[in-house]
Design an enzyme around this catalytic site. Structure first.
Site, PDB file in Angstrom:
ATOM      1  N   ARG A 185       0.826  -1.195   0.000  1.00  0.00           N
ATOM      2  CA  ARG A 185       0.000   0.000   0.000  1.00  0.00           C
ATOM      3  C   ARG A 185       0.865   1.250   0.000  1.00  0.00           C
ATOM      4  O   ARG A 185       2.002   1.236   0.434  1.00  0.00           O
ATOM      5  CB  ARG A 185      -0.913   0.020   1.227  1.00  0.00           C
ATOM      6  CG  ARG A 185      -2.013  -1.033   1.218  1.00  0.00           C
ATOM      7  CD  ARG A 185      -2.850  -0.944   2.489  1.00  0.00           C
ATOM      8  NE  ARG A 185      -3.320   0.418   2.711  1.00  0.00           N
ATOM      9  CZ  ARG A 185      -2.870   1.231   3.644  1.00  0.00           C
ATOM     10  NH1 ARG A 185      -1.918   0.829   4.476  1.00  0.00           N
ATOM     11  NH2 ARG A 185      -3.346   2.446   3.773  1.00  0.00           N
ATOM     12  N   LYS A 210      -8.344  -2.321  -1.128  1.00  0.00           N
ATOM     13  CA  LYS A 210      -8.499  -1.502   0.059  1.00  0.00           C
ATOM     14  C   LYS A 210      -9.192  -0.177  -0.235  1.00  0.00           C
ATOM     15  O   LYS A 210      -9.832   0.393   0.656  1.00  0.00           O
ATOM     16  CB  LYS A 210      -7.136  -1.265   0.711  1.00  0.00           C
ATOM     17  CG  LYS A 210      -6.534  -2.530   1.326  1.00  0.00           C
ATOM     18  CD  LYS A 210      -7.459  -3.151   2.376  1.00  0.00           C
ATOM     19  CE  LYS A 210      -6.790  -4.294   3.109  1.00  0.00           C
ATOM     20  NZ  LYS A 210      -7.701  -4.951   4.090  1.00  0.00           N
ATOM     21  N   HIS A 230     -13.538  -5.078   9.877  1.00  0.00           N
ATOM     22  CA  HIS A 230     -12.337  -5.703   9.321  1.00  0.00           C
ATOM     23  C   HIS A 230     -12.115  -6.991  10.111  1.00  0.00           C
ATOM     24  O   HIS A 230     -11.493  -6.970  11.180  1.00  0.00           O
ATOM     25  CB  HIS A 230     -11.154  -4.749   9.457  1.00  0.00           C
ATOM     26  CG  HIS A 230      -9.936  -5.189   8.720  1.00  0.00           C
ATOM     27  ND1 HIS A 230      -8.682  -4.687   8.982  1.00  0.00           N
ATOM     28  CD2 HIS A 230      -9.769  -6.069   7.711  1.00  0.00           C
ATOM     29  CE1 HIS A 230      -7.801  -5.247   8.176  1.00  0.00           C
ATOM     30  NE2 HIS A 230      -8.437  -6.087   7.402  1.00  0.00           N
ATOM     31  N   SER A 267      -2.162  -8.012  12.155  1.00  0.00           N
ATOM     32  CA  SER A 267      -1.199  -9.004  11.671  1.00  0.00           C
ATOM     33  C   SER A 267      -0.396  -9.582  12.828  1.00  0.00           C
ATOM     34  O   SER A 267       0.069  -8.851  13.710  1.00  0.00           O
ATOM     35  CB  SER A 267      -0.259  -8.344  10.656  1.00  0.00           C
ATOM     36  OG  SER A 267       0.709  -9.254  10.204  1.00  0.00           O
ATOM     37  N   LYS A 285      -5.332 -14.353  13.583  1.00  0.00           N
ATOM     38  CA  LYS A 285      -6.704 -14.282  13.074  1.00  0.00           C
ATOM     39  C   LYS A 285      -6.973 -15.352  12.027  1.00  0.00           C
ATOM     40  O   LYS A 285      -7.990 -16.061  12.092  1.00  0.00           O
ATOM     41  CB  LYS A 285      -6.971 -12.886  12.496  1.00  0.00           C
ATOM     42  CG  LYS A 285      -8.359 -12.732  11.873  1.00  0.00           C
ATOM     43  CD  LYS A 285      -8.673 -11.265  11.600  1.00  0.00           C
ATOM     44  CE  LYS A 285      -7.847 -10.696  10.476  1.00  0.00           C
ATOM     45  NZ  LYS A 285      -8.397 -11.012   9.149  1.00  0.00           N
ATOM     46  N   THR A 286      -6.086 -15.472  11.042  1.00  0.00           N
ATOM     47  CA  THR A 286      -6.304 -16.437   9.963  1.00  0.00           C
ATOM     48  C   THR A 286      -6.293 -17.864  10.497  1.00  0.00           C
ATOM     49  O   THR A 286      -7.153 -18.682  10.164  1.00  0.00           O
ATOM     50  CB  THR A 286      -5.231 -16.268   8.877  1.00  0.00           C
ATOM     51  OG1 THR A 286      -5.298 -14.940   8.353  1.00  0.00           O
ATOM     52  CG2 THR A 286      -5.446 -17.258   7.749  1.00  0.00           C
ATOM     53  N   ASP A 322     -11.827 -11.326   5.646  1.00  0.00           N
ATOM     54  CA  ASP A 322     -11.267  -9.986   5.801  1.00  0.00           C
ATOM     55  C   ASP A 322     -12.279  -8.858   5.997  1.00  0.00           C
ATOM     56  O   ASP A 322     -12.045  -7.972   6.807  1.00  0.00           O
ATOM     57  CB  ASP A 322     -10.400  -9.664   4.578  1.00  0.00           C
ATOM     58  CG  ASP A 322      -9.375  -8.582   4.855  1.00  0.00           C
ATOM     59  OD1 ASP A 322      -8.822  -8.549   5.969  1.00  0.00           O
ATOM     60  OD2 ASP A 322      -9.137  -7.757   3.966  1.00  0.00           O
ATOM     61  N   ARG A 358       1.734 -11.655  -2.269  1.00  0.00           N
ATOM     62  CA  ARG A 358       0.296 -11.873  -2.063  1.00  0.00           C
ATOM     63  C   ARG A 358      -0.275 -12.799  -3.130  1.00  0.00           C
ATOM     64  O   ARG A 358       0.289 -12.948  -4.216  1.00  0.00           O
ATOM     65  CB  ARG A 358      -0.445 -10.541  -2.131  1.00  0.00           C
ATOM     66  CG  ARG A 358      -0.112  -9.561  -1.006  1.00  0.00           C
ATOM     67  CD  ARG A 358      -0.973  -9.787   0.188  1.00  0.00           C
ATOM     68  NE  ARG A 358      -0.645  -8.904   1.293  1.00  0.00           N
ATOM     69  CZ  ARG A 358      -1.413  -8.761   2.371  1.00  0.00           C
ATOM     70  NH1 ARG A 358      -2.550  -9.432   2.464  1.00  0.00           N
ATOM     71  NH2 ARG A 358      -1.036  -7.975   3.353  1.00  0.00           N
TER      72      ARG A 358
END
Length: 547
Positions: A55, A209, A228, A246, A250-251, A265, A336
């Protein structure tokens, strides 16, 4: 200025428009035009310029206009304004560049699995790979789109990934780089005119995003809470949300056996329940382990004919034989992959579900002072939602590593443009209305800070998460953590009771209290800086540690 009319006039006069290509056609064109290469397993590999491997927050801006200005928190460091005149110039320049392209791709998709608020998004670009990205990430237009509150208020996105802005024309208007030149990149949202522009960024996340931020602006004004988070549900339809930055797990924790994934997400919470925004996933690949993350690995690296595959791998090391080295981060640690949700085995195809029974906030506290599991009432949940706390590790020249506290409002600060109370008030309202349980799970350190203590064992963390989701923490006895304003259980199935109270795991109790007090002050300092002049409920304010 009639922005859309200008665009339509340009498109009307263009000689090669490819409207809504099917997925196979988009893949075929991307390969034929050498926008991507076919890897050994059939996925598509692409590499971007160095300035497009992530980003670009300093080049991501919001157009200031009177009708939207009062909804935006301009004190947030991520809400960077751009004036309407500069946007006018950029829009005209972008359309001029687009008009000269030999081929243009147009995709009409929606964001939002709940048709009652699905946002139509039309993307215009010169890159087939960008069109494919929208097919992977955005959803097909539903048959009942006319019932959406946004049916006549769609969003238009223009994407020029590899064309650079002529910085000499924007002296004093766009960001100046360290070398003295003006930035040649801009990612812009105009909420009022319902327009987006990605100019000079080839990072797929710029598209994803931008649209996420757009939804996070529009939805709260319709009393829909954007979150989110990842979402899954059990066989009985009991739905849970997982929020975390991060490194918090979470994943890993949301990919649970026996629970179907709605999405990983971006979701909305409306009067109908929870709905995923997206059609796909945009997963980080660095050090991806097929044993620890088999679902993601299989989704990206399963073997298929390339015209059926279409997973896009960005900026990962690929050898001449078409195989990847996911541990090589020389180009970027932010490699990614974009792929459709249907590439995962355990999903709920509708991507919609009931109101959440449970919400899990995840933190990885490297100080070792946050309890491994806590229950939050509505005011406490609103406070921790506002703070979005975790800690990261930063090395020093002497090799000593000390935790650095990180706060990201709503666990997604760069993408939440509205005034903060708009989001926190909606969370409190909805969790009270639907009697949603909220738990804080610390996946970080126990027995001391990083370097002294140990990372919480994943089996213990899973046991605590399972106990929360299964309702086994509702009837146990709790104590109050007066410093951090948390309700801490005295027992939890399959978890040793002594680890539930962090102080009990520290050899030096004085060090524990010193470290805990320091972290509470960091909370208070950040809250005062971020929210001191904001319209935050007094009952929420007093739940902040250090107050």
């Amino acid at each position: 200025m009639a922005y859309r009319k200008q665009l339509d006039d340009m498109l009307r006069n263009h000689g090669d428009l490819r409207r809504n290509p099917d997925r196979r056609a988009a893949i075929r064109d991307a390969v034929a035009r050498r926008e991507a290469f076919v890897a050994a397993n059939g996925c598509l590999a692409t590499w971007t310029p160095a300035d497009s491997t992530g980003r670009a927050p300093m080049d991501t801006m919001i157009v200031r206009r009177p009708d939207t200005d009062g909804n935006i928190d301009w004190d947030s460091p991520n809400n960077l304004p751009i004036d309407a005149e500069t946007f006018d110039m950029l829009w005209k320049d972008a359309l001029t560049v687009l008009g000269r392209k030999k081929t243009l791709y147009i995709t009409d998709r929606v964001v939002g699995a709940d048709a009652s608020y699905a946002l139509p998004v039309q993307t215009i670009t010169d890159r087939s790979l960008t069109a494919l990205f929208t097919l992977n990430m955005f959803r097909a237009v539903p048959a009942d789109i006319q019932n959406s509150i946004f049916a006549e208020k769609g969003f238009t996105l223009v994407v020029l990934p590899y064309d650079k802005i002529d910085g000499s024309r924007y002296e004093g208007r766009l960001r100046k780089l360290k070398n003295g030149r003006v930035s040649h990149m801009a990612i812009i949202m105009d909420f009022s005119k319902r327009l987006g522009l990605v100019y000079g960024s080839a990072y797929g996340g710029s598209v994803k995003k931008l649209i996420f931020t757009v939804m996070n602006y529009y939805l709260p004004l319709e009393n829909i809470l954007p979150i989110h988070c990842s979402a899954n549900e059990n066989a009985h339809g009991d739905l849970s949300l997982f929020l975390g930055l991060s490194g918090t797990g979470k994943t890993t924790l949301s990919a649970a056996p026996g629970r179907a994934l709605l999405g990983d997400d971006e979701h909305g919470w409306s009067e109908n329940g929870i709905a995923n925004f997206e059609n796909g996933c945009y997963a980080k690949l660095i050090d991806l382990n097929p044993e620890k993350e088999p679902e993601i690995f299989q989704a990206v690296f399963h073997e298929d004919d390339y015209l059926n595959h279409g997973a896009i791998v960005e900026n990962a090391m690929m050898y001449p034989n078409g195989c990847f080295d996911l541990c090589d981060d020389r180009l970027t640690p932010n490699s990614r992959a974009s792929y459709p949700l249907r590439f995962l085995s355990n999903i709920k195809p509708s991507s919609t579900g009931n109101h959440p029974s449970n919400i899990i906030f995840l933190t990885a506290d490297a100080n070792g002072v946050i309890p491994p599991v806590s229950r939050l009432n509505s005011a406490q949940a609103m406070l921790w939602f506002l703070m979005g706390y975790t800690s990261k590790l930063a090395g020093t020249e002497t090799g000593i590593v000390d935790p650095v506290s990180t706060f990201s409002r709503f666990f997604g600060q760069p993408f939440m443009p509205c005034l903060p109370h708009i989001y926190s008030d909606l969370l409190g309202l909805k969790m009270r209305e639907h009697r949603t349980n909220v738990y804080l799970i610390n996946t970080g350190w126990s027995g001391g800070p990083y370097g002294i203590g140990q990372r919480m064992d994943i089996t213990m963390t899973r046991a605590m998460v399972n106990a929360a989701l299964d309702g086994k923490l509702q009837d146990v006895e709790y104590r109050e953590d007066a410093l951090f304003h948390l309700e801490v259980p005295l027992s939890c199935p399959d978890v040793p009771a002594e680890i539930l109270t962090p102080e009990h795991t520290w050899a030096d109790k004085a060090d524990y209290h010193k470290r805990a007090l320091k972290l509470s002050w960091e909370f208070s300092d950040y809250f005062n800086k971020a929210y001191g002049n904001k319209n935050i409920d007094p009952d929420v304010r007093k739940e902040c540690p250090g107050k």
